[in-house]
Scaffold this active site. Structure first.
Site, mmCIF file in Angstrom:
data_model
loop_
_atom_site.group_PDB
_atom_site.id
_atom_site.type_symbol
_atom_site.label_atom_id
_atom_site.label_comp_id
_atom_site.label_asym_id
_atom_site.label_seq_id
_atom_site.Cartn_x
_atom_site.Cartn_y
_atom_site.Cartn_z
ATOM 1 N N ILE A 14 58.158 9.196 19.273
ATOM 2 C CA ILE A 14 59.607 9.101 19.701
ATOM 3 C C ILE A 14 59.865 8.581 20.820
ATOM 4 C CG2 ILE A 14 60.159 11.417 20.895
ATOM 5 C CD1 ILE A 14 62.429 9.264 18.758
ATOM 6 N N LYS A 90 66.144 15.613 22.142
ATOM 7 C CA LYS A 90 66.791 16.615 21.104
ATOM 8 C C LYS A 90 65.761 17.209 20.390
ATOM 9 C CE LYS A 90 66.395 14.432 17.080
ATOM 10 N NZ LYS A 90 65.892 15.008 15.760
#
Length: 308
Positions: A14, A90
């Protein structure tokens, strides 16, 4: 305004796919260091741990934490104790209690903290929220289905406790719905399909409603192949609003209102820069709370083992 010196904690998929390009294109941030025991970036000072990075770059102003959830609480606490602004990929923590502890520490230290729900920065989300604010809502349908082998190849942690399984993408949908609906809603029931060799679900069916008993149905699935599905449909007194393609396309009553290139992470970093400059925090745990409720209320059904 001079650029904000930022350090990146965790240089996994990510971070490489989203955070690094967003930071590189941002006029507000300058990446000066990374903390990862396995990965170094050419031309950037690299450290084996966050503690080493904080010692090596004492003037660092902010950190973005992109490690697996079970590591984030201790890392964020350390950064806040050193007076750094913190962005949390997140979900912001493995548990609600962890996030609440961090929020309290950030307030005591006067350090901005940002629970970064990137899907809320999809192009159509803000306009959808504005349109729905003035209308009576009759029904909401959420369909969020993708291929785990494409988005999380070789990432066994996602099937362990705290990894969230299908709720890793599903929480993106929940972050949008909690942003665009004008009032809170509550989980009524859930079915969780858990592979026999995993601890977290590969699929989930959720039923919510608000105080007016408006039905909200959600279907999450990590077994999707071919085209991926990231759609939210809201039926109202004035027709149907549809946010599709993860929020990049907005259709109202059959008319395309907006269709734009996805820029979630650059927009997210723009917001983080505003928080750092204004010395304020943005910590909303509503999406994580809904996931916690699903694990609390959900009926678990064992399905075939997951083999990558």
């Amino acid at each position: 305004m001079s650029s904000i010196d930022i350090g990146l904690v965790g240089v996994g998929k990510i971070a490489r796919d989203q955070h690094l390009p967003a930071i590189d294109s941002s006029p507000d941030f300058r990446l000066v260091a990374t903390a990862d025991p396995y990965t170094r970036l050419e031309g950037i000072d690299g450290y084996d741990s966050l503690a080493a990075m904080l010692d090596g770059v004492p003037d660092l102003q902010a950190v973005a934490i992109c490690t697996p959830t079970h590591l984030r609480h201790s890392q964020a606490r350390l950064a806040l104790e050193h007076g750094k602004a913190v962005l949390l990929e997140k979900p912001p923590g493995a548990t609600l209690s962890e996030v609440e502890d961090l929020e309290a520490l950030a307030e005591r230290r006067g350090c901005p903290m940002f629970a970064a729900w990137h899907s809320r920065f999809a192009p159509g989300v803000a306009q959808a929220r504005e349109w729905l604010a003035e209308r009576e809502i009759h029904r909401i349908e959420i369909e969020w289905k993708e291929d785990v082998r494409v988005w999380h190849p070789g990432q066994a942690w996602i099937w362990e406790p705290g990894g969230m399984g299908v709720f890793d993408p599903g929480i993106n949908a929940l972050s949008i719905v909690t942003e665009i609906l004008p009032q809170p809603f509550f989980l009524r029931s859930a079915r969780l399909a858990v592979p026999s060799n995993c601890q977290t679900p590969i699929a989930a069916e959720l039923a919510f409603s608000d105080a007016q008993e408006t039905p909200i149905q959600a279907a999450f699935d990590f077994r999707q192949t071919g085209p991926q599905t990231w759609d939210i449909h809201v039926d109202t007194e004035d027709g149907r609003l549809s946010l599709t393609q993860g929020g990049s396309r907005l259709v109202i009553d059959g008319q395309v209102v907006l269709e734009a290139e996805e820029r979630e992470y650059p927009e997210m970093y723009d917001h983080f820069a505003e928080l750092v400059t204004g010395r304020v925090s943005d910590v909303d745990v509503a999406p994580l709370r809904h996931v916690a409720d699903a694990f609390l209320l959900g009926r678990r059904e064992t399905v075939d083992a997951f083999v990558e």
